[in-house]
Design an enzyme around this catalytic site. Sequence first.
Site, mmCIF file in Angstrom:
data_model
loop_
_atom_site.group_PDB
_atom_site.id
_atom_site.type_symbol
_atom_site.label_atom_id
_atom_site.label_comp_id
_atom_site.label_asym_id
_atom_site.label_seq_id
_atom_site.Cartn_x
_atom_site.Cartn_y
_atom_site.Cartn_z
ATOM 1 N N HIS A 161 0.834 -1.223 0.000
ATOM 2 C CA HIS A 161 0.000 0.000 0.000
ATOM 3 C C HIS A 161 0.860 1.262 0.000
ATOM 4 C CE1 HIS A 161 -3.441 -2.618 1.160
ATOM 5 N NE2 HIS A 161 -2.516 -3.218 1.891
ATOM 6 N N SER A 282 16.160 20.980 -17.492
ATOM 7 C CA SER A 282 14.994 21.798 -17.771
ATOM 8 C C SER A 282 15.433 23.042 -18.529
ATOM 9 C CB SER A 282 14.336 22.194 -16.451
ATOM 10 O OG SER A 282 13.593 23.381 -16.604
ATOM 11 N N LYS A 288 17.487 21.218 -12.441
ATOM 12 C CA LYS A 288 16.716 19.998 -12.652
ATOM 13 C C LYS A 288 17.497 18.862 -13.281
ATOM 14 C CE LYS A 288 12.377 19.923 -12.656
ATOM 15 N NZ LYS A 288 11.749 18.785 -12.085
ATOM 16 N N GLU A 295 10.366 7.854 -17.539
ATOM 17 C CA GLU A 295 8.996 8.338 -17.754
ATOM 18 C C GLU A 295 8.477 7.917 -19.128
ATOM 19 O OE1 GLU A 295 8.441 12.545 -15.767
ATOM 20 O OE2 GLU A 295 10.411 12.405 -16.680
#
Length: 475
Positions: A161, A282, A288, A295
């Site tokens: 969970h 970025s 970043k 992804e």
Amino acid sequence: MLNREPMKMWGGRFEGKLSPEAEAYSFSLQHDIRLWKQELQASAAHARMMGITGMLSAHEANRIVDALLEIHAEIEEGEWLPFDEYEDIHTAVEARLYEKIGALAGKLHTGRSRNDLVATEVRLWLRERTTDLARALFGLCSQLMQLAEQHKETLMPGLTHQQHAQPVTLGHHLMAHCWAFIRDLARLTQAGVRMNLCPLGAGALSGTTFPIDRELLAAELSFAAPTPNSMDAVSDRDFIAEYLFVGALLMVHLSRLAQELILWSAPEYGYVELSDEHTTGSSIMPQKKNPDIAELIRGRSALAIGNLTSILALLKGLPLTYNRDMQDDKPLLFATMDTVTPSVRLMSDMLAQARWNTERMRAALRGDFSTATELADYLVRKGVPFREAHQVVGQIVRECLQRGIALEDLDAETLQRHHPRFEADALEAIDPERAVRARTILGGTAPESVVKQIEQAKESLAEIEHQLNELLNPN
Ligand code: ARG
């Protein structure tokens, strides 16, 4: 007389021709051009078989085979490319053959149909692509096993969970992913074995009266056997659906692992740093470092799932036998197969180059109550029923939370206040190292169990490799 312009494999019964829009709508060369090698391979096998069974003279068969070889060289060297004017790859190749050997080219299509041809060619194409995908998957599994060996003693929180549950090792966790990929490899192999039959000789749907030697064709093309029913042979796209399922599930597995890498590389976890080779910056935020490749892998699973549902929807309700709808199976198959292999390879590289922050993982176990089960099990060993032990330890956790302390901060007196069976050694049960080391059960997280499962994984992989070799390199 033969109608030479525009080249079509049909046309005799038509007065008019397809409207330009209908033509553009129905042509498939832009997709099935990828089957050109298989088109030549299947055609050469057919021509050789015709030479052997007397459907062609030996001389004629040789001329066709030689011309097909020339076309192979032309396409490979970019001297001739099947171009848009042709409906599909079958038409394009036959047209080129005609330019080379004239009317003899027209004998090649005796006793065969594009329906059995295309079903054969996609199978050949898939068999070839299976090699790359399998190699990538073996690579990923061995990367995971190598990391698991290195990190068989690296402690981290195990979650259910998304909450800290019990301590595990990173090695055990990575092996959990490895087993999913081993199953993917097994599924790929089994799909390959089921697919490995030759439709040639089925003709359009009912077989043929010509003396086509189906056994010989199957052997020439290294299929295990001919397909048993000519109508099924041209209707069946199960093999495409199966490969799309294998691909979709594989992408789902990659996506789950990718998601963990994305989370683990966030500062809240800090378990891993992905290499510069698999991250990007970025355009606005100079600090970043984004896990884009992970992804993208996660995102591309959507394409694979979509392609699987598309093929099922495409086939649903189609009456036997061939229907033109089936032409649209190929863009789906090609797109998934183009996605899976690089995804697997990138995941392997990403894992190989990742820097694992084992201290952060260990630190995440401090004060996380993930050894509460150990404390309950301690009481069970002293004869307390598990339900009662669970209740007692639940109350201990509650007290800790109220006092703002961790299990590690407890003393023996507090434990004894909660249950008389707690003795001084109970505090040792709270140690996560100990909890992990004690799980020597088969399939458990103890380092020695992880070593055993790595051995077991190697045996499974060797067996799959053996089956794959029989499929891909027969004789
Ligand atoms: N382009 C077709 C396909 O991929 C080949 C078979 C065409 N057969 C036909 N009867 N039009 O399905």
